[in-house]
Design an enzyme around this catalytic site. Structure first.
Site, PDB file in Angstrom:
ATOM      1  CE  LYS A 142      -1.606   1.571   4.117  1.00  0.00           C
ATOM      2  NZ  LYS A 142      -1.357   2.986   4.481  1.00  0.00           N
ATOM      3  CG  ASN A 143       2.357   2.638   3.550  1.00  0.00           C
ATOM      4  OD1 ASN A 143       1.194   2.974   3.316  1.00  0.00           O
ATOM      5  ND2 ASN A 143       2.793   2.375   4.777  1.00  0.00           N
TER       6      ASN A 143
ATOM      7  NE  ARG B 124       0.812  12.388   6.994  1.00  0.00           N
ATOM      8  CZ  ARG B 124       1.077  13.483   7.657  1.00  0.00           C
ATOM      9  NH1 ARG B 124       0.105  14.205   8.172  1.00  0.00           N
ATOM     10  NH2 ARG B 124       2.308  13.886   7.836  1.00  0.00           N
TER      11      ARG B 124
ATOM     12  CB  CYS C 294      -4.047   6.026  10.920  1.00  0.00           C
ATOM     13  SG  CYS C 294      -4.594   4.555  10.070  1.00  0.00           S
TER      14      CYS C 294
ATOM     15  NE  ARG D 144       0.165  10.365  10.382  1.00  0.00           N
ATOM     16  CZ  ARG D 144      -0.217   9.360   9.591  1.00  0.00           C
ATOM     17  NH1 ARG D 144      -1.421   8.854   9.686  1.00  0.00           N
ATOM     18  NH2 ARG D 144       0.617   8.858   8.693  1.00  0.00           N
ATOM     19  N   PRO D 145       1.692  16.690  11.590  1.00  0.00           N
ATOM     20  CG  PRO D 145       3.465  17.853  12.584  1.00  0.00           C
ATOM     21  CD  PRO D 145       2.630  16.611  12.721  1.00  0.00           C
ATOM     22  CB  ILE D 146       1.869  18.638   6.121  1.00  0.00           C
ATOM     23  CG1 ILE D 146       0.935  19.868   6.229  1.00  0.00           C
ATOM     24  CG2 ILE D 146       1.048  17.366   6.115  1.00  0.00           C
ATOM     25  CD1 ILE D 146       0.133  20.118   4.959  1.00  0.00           C
TER      26      ILE D 146
ATOM     27  CG  ASP E 237       3.556   1.376   9.467  1.00  0.00           C
ATOM     28  OD1 ASP E 237       3.174   2.268  10.245  1.00  0.00           O
ATOM     29  OD2 ASP E 237       3.825   1.596   8.273  1.00  0.00           O
TER      30      ASP E 237
ATOM     31  NE  ARG F   1      -7.148   4.528   5.805  1.00  0.00           N
ATOM     32  CZ  ARG F   1      -6.608   5.564   6.378  1.00  0.00           C
ATOM     33  NH1 ARG F   1      -7.010   5.926   7.560  1.00  0.00           N
ATOM     34  NH2 ARG F   1      -5.673   6.247   5.779  1.00  0.00           N
TER      35      ARG F   1
END
Ligand code: EPZ
Length: 419
Positions: free
Chosen positions: A22-23, A92, A116, A121-123, A308, A400
């Site tokens: 997925k990632n 995300r 999630c 979870r800043p950007i 993970d 997901r």
């Protein structure tokens, strides 16, 4: 609302072919925009996050379709550079489209991504990198409006304060069509980043140092489409192996990426299971109650122990012989599954980034709820070893990241159904 109903206490025996990652798939799908041509992605897992990415692509004017596990993306018609807030919130990885759109179109409008809930979870690292590459960024009513002042990105030297996976990917996506050279210092080294780079290289990009902590990208005028096979999912691999250690049994996982999964495998082996790898297959036998892991399990950027896989290993150690200690160093709120495992009889104390897991003889069935993707997988893992029936809600989180989890667990011999 769908639920998983699991009858625990049955040893697993069976084999399964692992899904694609997925990632890896998500940033690669974003990368397809940069080619202006047709990309054929094989081994793409069928997941709700992948469908979210395809909705974003279609919204931007690309054409994205699936035939089994093959995704075909034609980005020749990309004509829009705005992602509606609703689509941004679905996951995300929607933020990954920022780098790709800035690379292809020189502008984009996005908003804070969903995903999630693992703490804040800043950007900020993504935004400051895009600014360094020439973007003017302003916020208006929750929308983030980005425009390359000279029309296209320009190469820059970027030193990340932390090796963020997403920020590294976003910079790479933005840099492959930039003017000049981009250097990323302290880049993340996750295998999925190497996979993204292999894909982009196949499309004509010039990238050196993928998988290392310094990546150098020389921007190209143009890329082209290609056919690419997505790497196997190392976290799904960790999940199914954990299930077999938790419930006991003998399983074969096919199509694994063994070297990339090594940081997890070396810790799992300490539980006393026997692992044997040949070609791309992993053979696991686990007959005894798992042993506790003696050294503290510290989650770290790759090649450290993956955050993970923390939740699924915790489910294994919840009924191990002895006490194990976790230290979660990547996210500030990634122990939400612990409370649900406690409902199943686990003895887990969480203190900030530390979780102390005292192994109990046996878990028991309970009604529990998945609150995030990997936490949800850990409940399936615990349920397979537990005495009695477990009912798991919150499947939207699990779906997901795991392709037809009930089918895979069924093939491994678990007693599971979706109702
Ligand atoms: C990726 O998330 C993965 N997601 C996550 O997997 C994974 O847990 C994570 O990397 C770490 O390995 C995808 O690939 C889609 P980060 P990402 O940026 O990119 C902080 C799963 O279960 N940070 O490396 O979001 C951040 O808050 C998911 O499949 C900033 O402070 O992870 C976190 O504490 C969950 N500012 C840390 O860095 C930023 O601008 C690591 O985040 C960016 C990140």
């Amino acid at each position: 609302m769908q639920k998983l109903v699991i009858e625990g206490g049955k040893r697993l025996r069976g084999e399964v072919v692992l899904q694609g990652s997925k990632n890896s798939s998500l940033p690669i799908m974003a990368g397809a925009i940069l080619t202006g041509g047709e990309c054929v992605l094989e081994n793409c897992p069928i997941l709700t996050d992948i469908y979210s990415a395809s909705r974003i692509l279609n919204n931007l004017g690309c054409r994205c379709s699936f035939s089994g596990n093959t995704a075909v993306i034609d980005s020749s018609g990309a004509n829009c550079c705005e992602i509606p807030e609703k689509l941004m919130r679905e996951m995300r990885s929607s933020i990954m489209f920022m780098g790709a759109m800035l690379g292809r179109m020189g502008e984009c409008t996005v908003s804070i991504p969903g995903g999630c809930e693992l703490g804040s979870r800043p950007i900020d690292m993504h935004l400051s990198a895009m600014k360094k590459m020439g973007a003017d960024i302003r916020e208006e009513n929750g929308r983030i409006i980005c425009k390359m002042t000279s029309g296209k990105p320009r190469g820059a030297k970027i030193s990340l304060p932390f090796p963020s996976v997403g920020a590294t990917e976003n910079i790479i996506l933005c840099a492959v069509l930039a003017e000049g050279e981009t250097v990323i210092n302290n880049s993340a080294r996750e295998p999925e980043i190497e996979d993204l780079c292999r894909f982009l290289q196949k499309c004509g990009a010039e990238i050196k140092g993928a998988g290392e902590s310094r990546i150098v990208i020389r921007g190209r005028e143009k890329l082209h489409g290609c056919e690419y096979r997505i790497m196997p999912d190392r976290i799904a691999c960790a999940t199914y192996l954990s299930m077999a250690v938790s419930a006991g049994g003998e399983i074969i996982l096919k199509n694994c990426c063994i070297p990339e999964t090594e940081p997890f495998l070396s810790v799992l082996e300490q539980t006393g299971c026997s692992l044997y790898a040949k070609n791309d297959n992993i053979y696991l036998r686990s007959s005894l109650r798992p042993k506790a892991v003696r050294d503290r399990i510290r989650t770290m950027p790759h090649p450290g122990f993956p955050t993970d896989a923390q939740a699924v290993l915790m489910a294994v150690l919840a009924c191990a012989d002895g006490t194990s200690v976790f230290e979660e160093n990547i996210f500030d709120c990634r122990y939400r599954h612990a409370d649900e495992l406690v409902k199943m009889g686990a003895d887990i104390q969480v203190m900030g980034k530390i979780a102390v897991v005292k192994g109990v003889e046996r878990l028991h069935g309970a009604n529990v709820e998945a609150t995030d993707l990997r936490g949800g997988a850990s409940l399936v893992c615990g349920a397979l070893s537990a005495e009695g029936t477990t009912v798991i809600e919150g499947l939207n989180h699990i779906d997901r990241g795991y392709e037809k989890i009930e089918r895979a667990v069924g093939l491994l011999g678990g007693n599971i159904k979706r109702v």
